[in-house]
Design a protein around this motif. Structure first.
Motif, mmCIF file in Angstrom:
data_model
loop_
_atom_site.group_PDB
_atom_site.id
_atom_site.type_symbol
_atom_site.label_atom_id
_atom_site.label_comp_id
_atom_site.label_asym_id
_atom_site.label_seq_id
_atom_site.Cartn_x
_atom_site.Cartn_y
_atom_site.Cartn_z
ATOM 1 N N ALA A 256 0.250 1.323 -12.137
ATOM 2 C CA ALA A 256 1.312 1.034 -11.070
ATOM 3 C C ALA A 256 2.884 1.260 -12.093
ATOM 4 C CB ALA A 256 1.531 -0.409 -10.541
ATOM 5 N N LEU B 74 2.508 4.842 -12.297
ATOM 6 C CA LEU B 74 3.059 5.820 -11.722
ATOM 7 C C LEU B 74 5.079 5.127 -11.741
ATOM 8 C CD1 LEU B 74 1.189 4.448 -8.631
ATOM 9 C CD2 LEU B 74 1.091 6.998 -9.689
ATOM 10 N N GLU C 63 6.209 7.689 -14.447
ATOM 11 C CA GLU C 63 6.200 9.145 -14.602
ATOM 12 C C GLU C 63 7.211 9.322 -12.583
ATOM 13 O OE1 GLU C 63 2.922 12.296 -11.496
ATOM 14 O OE2 GLU C 63 2.772 9.534 -12.485
ATOM 15 N N HIS C 64 7.308 8.748 -11.579
ATOM 16 C CA HIS C 64 8.109 8.734 -11.156
ATOM 17 C C HIS C 64 9.951 8.415 -11.070
ATOM 18 C CE1 HIS C 64 5.113 10.824 -8.509
ATOM 19 N NE2 HIS C 64 4.347 9.082 -8.614
ATOM 20 N N ILE D 177 3.687 0.535 -3.301
ATOM 21 C CA ILE D 177 2.564 0.941 -2.689
ATOM 22 C C ILE D 177 2.366 1.237 -0.631
ATOM 23 C CG2 ILE D 177 0.461 2.527 -3.188
ATOM 24 C CD1 ILE D 177 1.099 0.958 -6.162
ATOM 25 N N THR E 119 14.030 8.755 -6.543
ATOM 26 C CA THR E 119 13.043 9.736 -7.831
ATOM 27 C C THR E 119 13.617 10.085 -8.721
ATOM 28 O OG1 THR E 119 12.101 11.537 -6.804
ATOM 29 C CG2 THR E 119 11.085 9.102 -6.367
ATOM 30 N N THR F 189 1.279 9.615 -4.374
ATOM 31 C CA THR F 189 -0.520 9.562 -5.964
ATOM 32 C C THR F 189 -1.445 9.538 -4.907
ATOM 33 O OG1 THR F 189 -1.047 8.702 -7.949
ATOM 34 C CG2 THR F 189 -0.213 6.730 -5.806
ATOM 35 N N SER G 261 -5.543 7.800 -5.120
ATOM 36 C CA SER G 261 -6.115 6.840 -6.362
ATOM 37 C C SER G 261 -6.541 6.906 -6.225
ATOM 38 C CB SER G 261 -6.008 5.982 -4.716
ATOM 39 O OG SER G 261 -7.396 6.315 -4.004
ATOM 40 N N ILE H 211 4.918 6.182 -2.258
ATOM 41 C CA ILE H 211 5.456 5.112 -3.175
ATOM 42 C C ILE H 211 6.816 4.919 -2.624
ATOM 43 C CG2 ILE H 211 5.772 4.549 -5.293
ATOM 44 C CD1 ILE H 211 3.129 6.124 -6.081
#
Length: 242
Positions: free
Chosen positions: A16, A19, A22-23, A54, A89, A98, A100, A108
């Motif tokens: 998490a 993520l 990244e975003h 998520i 974002t 994303t 899994s 997200i």
């Protein structure tokens, strides 16, 4: 709901956090939060506190889009309302996505954290309930004129469908509890046809005392309203009944 239980996200805290970086370009301390069908993390960063959600892969995109549009509308037309506000974002979107490790795609959302403690954990004074009424009035007024096709859905939690509970009475073991439910269902049946004549709009539809937050320093003041997963177009008076 059974399908949703099969597609509940189960990302680790490290995944998490990746993520989030990244975003959203953020880093911080993540703590898991309870959720019935999604996966939520409280995120504490130097830029503020957020909730990273998520979303369950089984949730139709139109429902995610509806919640996003609702939050965006509130942010534009009622920015002072103490509700979660969307953090865009890095690419400027309201949602990220994303896949899994199981090959399932999840959307997200990152929203601001709303301070307070659940009304369910307080004495629920008359003053607090009056404050709640004012808060819901402001909330529904801010949504006047707002519509999205995701709000027009068949949901068991729509108060207009309360009569469906009659088909599930066999699951209530205690006779006295069944009798209580039957009594209320008879009363509901007597007025159900009038619901279609009432003023309707998009409402929160789930302002139960776990989704209502109270000021930690003043238990008579409602400080926030959270969880828009059951919002829909329904009679406005249902907000009070719920």
């Amino acid at each position: 709901m059974n399908d949703m239980l099969k597609t509940t996200p189960d990302f680790s805290i490290d995944a998490a956090a990746a993520l989030l970086a990244e975003h959203y370009g953020l880093s911080g301390t993540l703590s898991p939060l309870a959720s019935e069908r999604d996966q939520n993390f409280k995120v504490e960063t130097t830029e503020g506190t957020f909730i990273l959600k998520i979303i369950n892969a089984a949730e139709p995109e139109v429902e995610s889009d509806f919640q996003t549009a609702l939050l965006a509308h509130l942010g534009t037309h009622a920015g002072d309302l103490p509700v979660p506000h969307i953090r865009p974002t890095l690419s400027g979107g309201s949602l990220a996505s994303t896949t899994s490790p199981h090959g399932v795609q999840h959307r997200i959302r990152l929203v601001s954290w709303v301070e307070g403690r659940p009304l369910a954990e307080t004495e629920r004074s008359d003053a607090a309930l009056q404050s709640l009424g004012r808060m819901l009035g402001r909330f529904d007024a801010a949504l006047k004129g707002f519509m999205h096709r995701g709000a027009l859905r068949d949901l068991d939690w729509d108060i207009r469908h309360a009569g469906r509970s009659a088909a599930r009475l066999q699951h209530v073991a205690a006779a006295e509890d069944r009798a209580l439910i039957e009594r209320f269902l008879r009363r509901f049946t007597a007025i159900a046809s009038r619901l279609a004549t009432l003023r309707a709009a998009v409402i929160h539809n789930d302002a139960n005392d776990w989704n209502v937050l109270v000021d930690a320093a003043d238990a008579d003041r409602i400080s926030g309203l959270i969880d828009f997963g059951d919002a829909l177009h329904a009679p406005v008076i249902a907000e009070v009944a719920i």
